[in-house]
Design a protein around this motif. Structure first.
Motif, PDB file in Angstrom:
ATOM      1  N   MET A 192       5.233  -7.311  -4.400  1.00 58.75           N
ATOM      2  CA  MET A 192       5.213  -5.887  -4.064  1.00 58.75           C
ATOM      3  C   MET A 192       3.789  -5.379  -3.887  1.00 58.75           C
ATOM      4  SD  MET A 192       6.883  -2.744  -6.244  1.00 58.75           S
ATOM      5  CE  MET A 192       8.519  -3.491  -6.231  1.00 58.75           C
ATOM      6  N   SER A 193       2.887  -5.821  -4.756  1.00 51.17           N
ATOM      7  CA  SER A 193       1.499  -5.373  -4.655  1.00 51.17           C
ATOM      8  C   SER A 193       0.783  -6.061  -3.487  1.00 51.17           C
ATOM      9  CB  SER A 193       0.755  -5.630  -5.964  1.00 51.17           C
ATOM     10  OG  SER A 193       0.766  -6.999  -6.296  1.00 51.17           O
ATOM     11  N   LEU A 194       0.981  -7.380  -3.324  1.00 52.15           N
ATOM     12  CA  LEU A 194       0.297  -8.096  -2.250  1.00 52.15           C
ATOM     13  C   LEU A 194       0.729  -7.606  -0.872  1.00 52.15           C
ATOM     14  CD1 LEU A 194       0.242 -11.803  -3.464  1.00 52.15           C
ATOM     15  CD2 LEU A 194      -1.699 -10.263  -3.197  1.00 52.15           C
ATOM     16  N   GLU A 195       2.022  -7.326  -0.705  1.00 53.15           N
ATOM     17  CA  GLU A 195       2.509  -6.868   0.590  1.00 53.15           C
ATOM     18  C   GLU A 195       2.053  -5.450   0.910  1.00 53.15           C
ATOM     19  OE1 GLU A 195       6.709  -7.294   0.702  1.00 53.15           O
ATOM     20  OE2 GLU A 195       6.670  -9.488   0.729  1.00 53.15           O
ATOM     21  N   ASN A 196       1.542  -4.760  -0.086  1.00 57.64           N
ATOM     22  CA  ASN A 196       1.149  -3.367   0.118  1.00 57.64           C
ATOM     23  C   ASN A 196      -0.267  -3.117  -0.389  1.00 57.64           C
ATOM     24  OD1 ASN A 196       3.870  -2.083   1.052  1.00 57.64           O
ATOM     25  ND2 ASN A 196       4.408  -3.309  -0.739  1.00 57.64           N
ATOM     26  N   CYS A 197      -1.166  -4.049  -0.055  1.00 60.07           N
ATOM     27  CA  CYS A 197      -2.624  -3.972  -0.248  1.00 60.07           C
ATOM     28  C   CYS A 197      -3.071  -3.633  -1.656  1.00 60.07           C
ATOM     29  CB  CYS A 197      -3.257  -3.004   0.768  1.00 60.07           C
ATOM     30  SG  CYS A 197      -2.844  -1.256   0.590  1.00 60.07           S
ATOM     31  N   GLY A 198      -2.267  -3.999  -2.651  1.00 53.72           N
ATOM     32  CA  GLY A 198      -2.650  -3.715  -4.029  1.00 53.72           C
ATOM     33  C   GLY A 198      -2.879  -4.981  -4.819  1.00 53.72           C
ATOM     34  N   MET A 199      -2.793  -4.885  -6.142  1.00 53.30           N
ATOM     35  CA  MET A 199      -2.916  -6.038  -7.023  1.00 53.30           C
ATOM     36  C   MET A 199      -2.006  -5.843  -8.215  1.00 53.30           C
ATOM     37  SD  MET A 199      -6.629  -5.480  -8.878  1.00 53.30           S
ATOM     38  CE  MET A 199      -7.524  -4.887  -7.450  1.00 53.30           C
ATOM     39  N   LEU A 256      -2.196 -18.639  -0.149  1.00 53.63           N
ATOM     40  CA  LEU A 256      -1.108 -18.312  -1.074  1.00 53.63           C
ATOM     41  C   LEU A 256      -0.705 -16.846  -0.948  1.00 53.63           C
ATOM     42  CD1 LEU A 256      -2.278 -20.271  -4.261  1.00 53.63           C
ATOM     43  CD2 LEU A 256      -0.441 -20.887  -2.674  1.00 53.63           C
ATOM     44  N   ARG A 257      -1.698 -15.961  -0.794  1.00 47.73           N
ATOM     45  CA  ARG A 257      -1.371 -14.538  -0.613  1.00 47.73           C
ATOM     46  C   ARG A 257      -0.648 -14.313   0.701  1.00 47.73           C
ATOM     47  NH1 ARG A 257      -6.553 -13.636  -3.167  1.00 47.73           N
ATOM     48  NH2 ARG A 257      -7.550 -13.689  -1.121  1.00 47.73           N
ATOM     49  N   SER A 258      -1.139 -14.934   1.777  1.00 41.87           N
ATOM     50  CA  SER A 258      -0.497 -14.768   3.086  1.00 41.87           C
ATOM     51  C   SER A 258       0.920 -15.316   3.063  1.00 41.87           C
ATOM     52  CB  SER A 258      -1.315 -15.479   4.165  1.00 41.87           C
ATOM     53  OG  SER A 258      -2.619 -14.930   4.265  1.00 41.87           O
ATOM     54  N   ARG A 259       1.120 -16.393   2.342  1.00 41.29           N
ATOM     55  CA  ARG A 259       2.455 -16.978   2.225  1.00 41.29           C
ATOM     56  C   ARG A 259       3.411 -16.010   1.539  1.00 41.29           C
ATOM     57  NH1 ARG A 259       4.204 -20.087  -2.203  1.00 41.29           N
ATOM     58  NH2 ARG A 259       5.992 -21.444  -1.766  1.00 41.29           N
ATOM     59  N   LEU A 260       2.955 -15.352   0.500  1.00 38.25           N
ATOM     60  CA  LEU A 260       3.809 -14.385  -0.192  1.00 38.25           C
ATOM     61  C   LEU A 260       4.125 -13.178   0.684  1.00 38.25           C
ATOM     62  CD1 LEU A 260       2.444 -14.294  -3.862  1.00 38.25           C
ATOM     63  CD2 LEU A 260       4.662 -15.107  -3.085  1.00 38.25           C
ATOM     64  N   ARG A 261       3.170 -12.820   1.551  1.00 34.60           N
ATOM     65  CA  ARG A 261       3.374 -11.637   2.407  1.00 34.60           C
ATOM     66  C   ARG A 261       4.179 -11.954   3.662  1.00 34.60           C
ATOM     67  NH1 ARG A 261      -2.330 -10.264   1.114  1.00 34.60           N
ATOM     68  NH2 ARG A 261      -2.931 -11.480   2.952  1.00 34.60           N
ATOM     69  N   SER A 262       4.461 -13.227   3.916  1.00 30.68           N
ATOM     70  CA  SER A 262       5.131 -13.619   5.157  1.00 30.68           C
ATOM     71  C   SER A 262       6.536 -13.016   5.238  1.00 30.68           C
ATOM     72  CB  SER A 262       5.227 -15.142   5.246  1.00 30.68           C
ATOM     73  OG  SER A 262       3.940 -15.724   5.224  1.00 30.68           O
ATOM     74  N   HIS A 263       6.900 -12.594   6.455  1.00 31.73           N
ATOM     75  CA  HIS A 263       8.200 -11.976   6.669  1.00 31.73           C
ATOM     76  C   HIS A 263       9.164 -12.878   7.426  1.00 31.73           C
ATOM     77  CE1 HIS A 263       5.788  -7.965   6.461  1.00 31.73           C
ATOM     78  NE2 HIS A 263       6.043  -8.460   5.271  1.00 31.73           N
ATOM     79  N   THR A 264       8.663 -13.965   8.019  1.00 27.38           N
ATOM     80  CA  THR A 264       9.523 -14.895   8.739  1.00 27.38           C
ATOM     81  C   THR A 264       9.316 -16.298   8.190  1.00 27.38           C
ATOM     82  OG1 THR A 264       7.890 -15.404  10.465  1.00 27.38           O
ATOM     83  CG2 THR A 264       9.318 -13.483  10.820  1.00 27.38           C
ATOM     84  N   SER A 265      10.324 -17.147   8.368  1.00 33.45           N
ATOM     85  CA  SER A 265      10.211 -18.510   7.849  1.00 33.45           C
ATOM     86  C   SER A 265       9.125 -19.291   8.579  1.00 33.45           C
ATOM     87  CB  SER A 265      11.559 -19.227   7.992  1.00 33.45           C
ATOM     88  OG  SER A 265      11.978 -19.246   9.345  1.00 33.45           O
ATOM     89  N   ARG A 266       8.955 -19.042   9.872  1.00 28.01           N
ATOM     90  CA  ARG A 266       7.911 -19.748  10.621  1.00 28.01           C
ATOM     91  C   ARG A 266       6.530 -19.355  10.125  1.00 28.01           C
ATOM     92  NH1 ARG A 266       8.061 -19.760  17.099  1.00 28.01           N
ATOM     93  NH2 ARG A 266       9.893 -21.045  16.566  1.00 28.01           N
ATOM     94  N   GLU A 267       6.325 -18.077   9.915  1.00 29.72           N
ATOM     95  CA  GLU A 267       5.029 -17.604   9.423  1.00 29.72           C
ATOM     96  C   GLU A 267       4.769 -18.148   8.020  1.00 29.72           C
ATOM     97  OE1 GLU A 267       2.721 -13.305   8.728  1.00 29.72           O
ATOM     98  OE2 GLU A 267       4.892 -13.388   9.046  1.00 29.72           O
ATOM     99  N   ILE A 296       0.107  -0.167  -3.343  1.00 28.55           N
ATOM    100  CA  ILE A 296       0.859  -0.160  -4.601  1.00 28.55           C
ATOM    101  C   ILE A 296       0.210  -1.139  -5.571  1.00 28.55           C
ATOM    102  CG2 ILE A 296       3.072  -0.633  -5.716  1.00 28.55           C
ATOM    103  CD1 ILE A 296       4.481   0.153  -3.189  1.00 28.55           C
ATOM    104  N   PHE A 297      -0.153  -0.643  -6.747  1.00 27.13           N
ATOM    105  CA  PHE A 297      -0.722  -1.455  -7.814  1.00 27.13           C
ATOM    106  C   PHE A 297       0.324  -1.535  -8.927  1.00 27.13           C
ATOM    107  CE2 PHE A 297      -4.190   0.154  -5.379  1.00 27.13           C
ATOM    108  CZ  PHE A 297      -5.145  -0.850  -5.389  1.00 27.13           C
TER     109      PHE A 297
END
Length: 960
Positions: free
Chosen positions: A447-454, A602-613, A430-431
């Motif tokens: 929305m874009s980062l979690e779904n391989c877009g920009m 920063l991107r991985s942080r936005l895509r994280s689904h759990t508080s630990r991650e 999703i872009f």
């Protein structure tokens, strides 16, 4: 880098100590130039301080840009006045330094971790919410206001770094020229060098929203090229500035270029144990795409936005390829699908019908973002699940455009993101595109980062049609999918992101890494990807040593060009600025690694689904930000500001000491995008007072150095006075490793870390490389946090005040809990609280050979204040007792000697060590194999994540 900049600023000191002379001495360099009569009436209306000089210098080495902004501002009036320094930086850049000099005193920023939201002692929120709009696309505003004493001068120095992104086959470097007033001396100097030939370099007309009949290169622009080193200068006079804009808003100075590239694995740069890999293949056939356009038609899109969106969509339809499939969805209160339950092929008939659908779009109603995404995802999922229609090797994507926030249907961002992830199921990307000031950009970005877009922003004032077309052109021609870049197993100790969903024509993939073995001859690089109906594998062996030599030559040529350019400039300050830039750019490969690592985190942080991650990615990104002094959404920049009295004069150091400290933030809330627009406040003691009162010049004298030390390669020596024994061992670390020498953070509050640097071994040596300490940091936390960092060239002391002292001077400074005494070019003594002291030897070479490198030796002179729980490579032995046991010969084996340490028996052999710069000889028992069994745990347990890492020793880790 920070130390170099501080030295640069300290070198300015004499120019600012006698501010009253500015009005009296017309030949003084910082005195204002004679103002031309044509613009004098404009300036006389201004009572605020005016800008004497604005100098901007950029060095771009292999697409990584270092920019330094120098602004000199003069308050001509007797009363104090507020001076505003404002500068726009690209969104993708990180600020790495900010410094002010006011009234002859230096006010230096410091980057620290950002705490979670909380309350200050005065009851005010620790962070203030910033606006979530940006007045310009992909631009942030750095803004600070400082009180300038009457008839006095202020200097602002801002530095930021960015990795240029390749878009549509070229790189663009943008410099904002918006000082908001006419400037007596304005100069812009950009040096561009690359390891491959630069092609198609051009300077665009100033981008300021104005359209002229004949676009021209900005007046006074000069472009020179010599041996692939390009230098672009722009220095309009005050009259020429007024011809462009009397308000000081000239626009963006844009340089566009590309580089030659060969087909294959790409280009690799190697320097000081780090590498950067640039991958941008060419001459590949386009991959068919399946695209669903999801267009906002709510009432807020009425007028210009809708017209420009339609215009862009008509153009995009022409650019669709015959192998593509597409569909349109419009959404407001209702969801309208142009061709229900299918994607249609590109034919003259479908293009004609699509244009009719676009033409009939009429804005009205609210904004149902979740419903629109679900409808688009359902279309694509259905198409991809049918093997009769979907090609096996196509790229599928949703292009989503909105100008507002969700108002209809589901409005909670967390729910929308969760349902989007479920609907997409990692089957397509999703872009997202946001138009205007009322967009939830954080939602679109996630929305874009979690779904391989920009995500792309478009401001209210921008040409939305052109930007939409440009964004589509960036992603409209996919060439590869599922790209994986691998390197020889065990040859790299760390790499940034190396898996990529898609590669689009005209872009570039950049991977940076740290080599595990600096002596390796080559690095095997393999790239696998999918193109159309086939899997592509590219691989080669990269010659590391040859590339190291080539990169060093390339960097040397670049820095020489920058320094030569700086010498030709009229301003002495700008010359110094150029020299400073060359120094910080010499380790550009390592800084690219740090820059990309922060971005990845920063991107991985936005895509994280759990508080630990999320916490794990947050900590990693924070550590990288602190290591490279980057102001990011996870860090804050603490900077203190002078206090000006009612009569317009500077407050004394004692008055300033009682003032509170505020913070400069890059981002204040996880639900807000990055924006920098904060008023600085606070205080710092006078630099002049530090020099006059806080420092004393001790007489040179010999010092007593203990045996307990880490010096040379490095060789560790530990003295056990109670047992009348000395033990020694070597640590064969890797360049860049940070070693824990003394760890007593929880008890005495003291931590000592040392960073290793590498050098080739001398001829005839059995080693291939040697390592030395290039930097040693002493951190204390009682009664307040302070630190001293020592390098072979300089010492930075951050205690009650902040000072940078060159090592070639003899000076002593007492800063409360911490004090430092420098014996010129010989040693540095650090004292903590009176009962802890360390001596750091300065090993410097006048004419070094290739295998000689300036380095440090670390000696513990007084450890009585360290606790019995102290640890670290040296600290763990300070309160231990050991014994030597000789075991008789057994059969053919000779007698052996063992050292009894704690509950371990360590085999040792007698050896002799030279310490104290070779002045002292020590007999010791030597433990082999990186001190195996002698030290608790293993060598890897003593490698810290960064220089300011104060983590305690992991309890329970022991060798067996």
């Amino acid at each position: 880098m920070l130390l170099l900049l501080l030295l640069l600023l300290l070198s300015f000191g004499p120019s600012f100590q006698n501010q009253a002379q500015l009005e009296e001495d017309p030949d003084h360099e910082t005195a204002p130039r004679r103002i031309p009569r044509q613009v004098k009436t404009i300036l006389t209306k201004e009572n605020k301080p005016y800008i004497q000089e604005l100098s901007i210098k950029t060095t771009i080495i292999s697409r990584y840009a270092f920019t330094a902004v120098y602004c000199s501002m003069l308050n001509r009036h007797a009363a104090a006045a507020e001076g505003t320094f404002q500068f726009r930086i690209p969104t993708g850049a990180f600020i790495s330094n900010f410094t002010m000099i006011i009234g002859g005193r230096v006010y230096q920023s410091e980057v620290r971790p950002k705490e979670k939201m909380g309350k200050l002692g005065n009851g005010k929120s620790k962070t203030r919410k910033l606006s979530d709009q940006s007045s310009e696309p992909e631009v942030e505003v750095f803004r600070t206001v400082a009180n300038i004493p009457g008839r006095n001068q202020a200097v602002f120095l801002l530095m930021y770094e960015e990795l240029l992104q390749r878009r549509l086959g070229s790189y663009e470097h943008i410099t904002s020229l918006r000082p908001l007033q006419l400037v007596s001396r304005l100069s812009l100097d950009v040096t561009v060098v690359d390891h491959v030939p630069i092609v198609d370099l051009e300077v665009l007309p100033l981008q300021n929203g104005k359209r002229t009949a004949k676009p021209e290169v900005p007046i006074t622009t000069a472009v020179k090229n010599e041996k692939n080193v390009w230098r672009i200068t722009f220095s309009p006079s005050i009259i020429q500035q007024a011809q462009i804009s009397t308000s000081g808003i000239m626009g963006d100075f844009v340089i566009r270029y590309d580089v030659q590239r060969d087909a294959g694995i790409g280009d690799v740069q190697v320097l000081n144990g780090h590498f950067v890999h640039y991958f941008a293949p060419k001459d590949l056939p386009a991959v068919p795409k399946n695209v669903v356009f999801v267009i906002d038609t709510s009432a807020s899109m009425m007028g210009k936005k809708m017209r420009q969106t339609k215009d862009a969509l008509f153009t995009i339809l022409k650019d669709l390829r015959s192998a593509d499939h597409f569909n349109f969805i419009s959404f407001s209160n209702k969801i309208k699908v142009w061709q229900p339950n299918r994607l249609v092929p590109v034919t003259p008939l479908t293009i004609r019908d699509a244009k009719k659908f676009i033409y009939t779009l009429i804005p009205n109603g609210g904004t149902n973002i979740d419903g629109a995404i679900q409808a688009g995802s359902s279309l694509l999922r259905g198409y991809l699940s049918d093997p009769a229609t979907a090609g096996p090797n196509s790229v599928s994507l949703i292009i989503f455009l909105t100008d507002g926030r969700p108002t209809i249907g589901e409005t909670e961002s967390a729910f929308i993101l969760g349902s989007t992830r479920s609907a997409v199921g990692e089957k397509f990307c999703i872009f997202t595109i946001g138009i205007g000031n009322d967009v939830d950009y954080r939602l679109l970005e996630r929305m874009s980062l979690e779904n391989c877009g920009m995500m792309r922003r478009i401001s209210e004032e921008a040409d939305a049609s052109a930007m939409l077309k440009g964004f589509y052109n960036e992603i409209g021609t996919p060439l590869l999918s599922d790209i994986r870049i691998n390197y020889t197993e065990n040859s790299v100790s760390y790499v940034t992101q190396n898996l990529f969903t898609n590669y689009f024509n005209g872009s570039e993939i950049v991977v940076a890494g740290k080599l595990a073995n600096h002596s390796a001859e080559s690095l095997h690089v393999q790239v696998t990807a999918t193109n159309n109906d086939r899997v592509i594998t590219l691989e080669t062996d990269v010659p590391l040593r040859r590339l190291q030599i080539e990169t060093q030559k390339h960097v040397k040529a670049a820095t020489a060009a920058v320094e030569a350019g700086a010498r030709g400039l009229g301003s002495w300050v700008t010359q110094k600025l150029g020299t400073s830039l060359t120094s910080v750019a010499e380790d550009f490969t390592e800084r690219v690694l740090g820059f990309l690592s922060v971005k990845d985190g920063l991107r991985s942080r936005l895509r994280s689904h759990t508080s630990r991650e999320r916490e794990r990615h947050t900590q990693q990104a924070t550590n990288w930000s602190l290591t490279y002094h980057f102001l990011t959404p996870l860090t804050k920049m603490v900077v203190e500001q002078p206090q000006v009295l009612a009569d317009g004069t500077m407050a004394t150091a004692a008055d300033e000491a009682a003032a509170p400290t505020n913070e400069l933030l890059a981002d204040t809330d996880d639900e807000q995008p990055q924006k920098l627009d904060q008023k600085l406040a606070g205080q710092i003691s006078s630099l002049n007072n530090k020099i006059e009162k806080g420092e004393r010049r001790p007489a040179k004298k010999s010092i007593t150095i203990s045996k307990t030390s880490a010096d040379g390669d490095p060789h560790f020596v530990v003295e056990f006075p109670l047992n009348n024994l000395t033990v020694c061992f070597n640590i064969n670390g890797e360049p860049g490793d940070v070693l824990r020498l003394v760890s007593d953070h929880k008890y005495s509050g003291v931590t000592v870390n040392g960073k290793l640097t590498g050098a080739p071994a001398p001829p005839g040596s059995h080693k291939q490389q040697r390592t030395y300490f290039s930097s040693i940091l002493v951190v204390v936390d009682h009664p307040r946090r302070a630190y001293i960092e020592v390098t072979p060239k300089k010492v930075i002391l951050d205690g009650r005040d902040r000072l940078v002292l060159p090592c070639h001077t003899t000076v002593a400074v007492d800063s409360g809990a911490l004090s430092v005494a420098i014996s010129a070019s010989s040693n540095v003594t650090v004292t903590v609280g009176g009962n802890i002291s360390f001596v750091i030897l300065l090993h410097q070479y006048k004419n070094p050979a290739l295998y000689q490198k300036d380095h440090l030796g670390f000696y513990i002179a007084n450890s009585t204040g360290l606790s019995h729980n102290c640890h670290g490579l040296l600290g763990q032995f300070l309160h231990e007792e050991v014994g030597v046991v000789q075991r008789p010969a057994h059969r053919d084996d000779p007698p052996s000697v063992f050292l009894e340490v704690k509950d371990r028996s360590v085999p040792v052999v007698p050896k002799s060590r030279r310490i104290n710069g070779g002045k002292q000889n020590v007999d010791c028992w030597f433990a082999r194999h990186n001190a195996e069994k002698l030290i608790d745990g293993r060598y890897e347990d003593y490698v810290a994540s960064h220089m300011f890492d104060t983590e305690a020793w992991p309890v329970g880790t022991r060798n067996t």
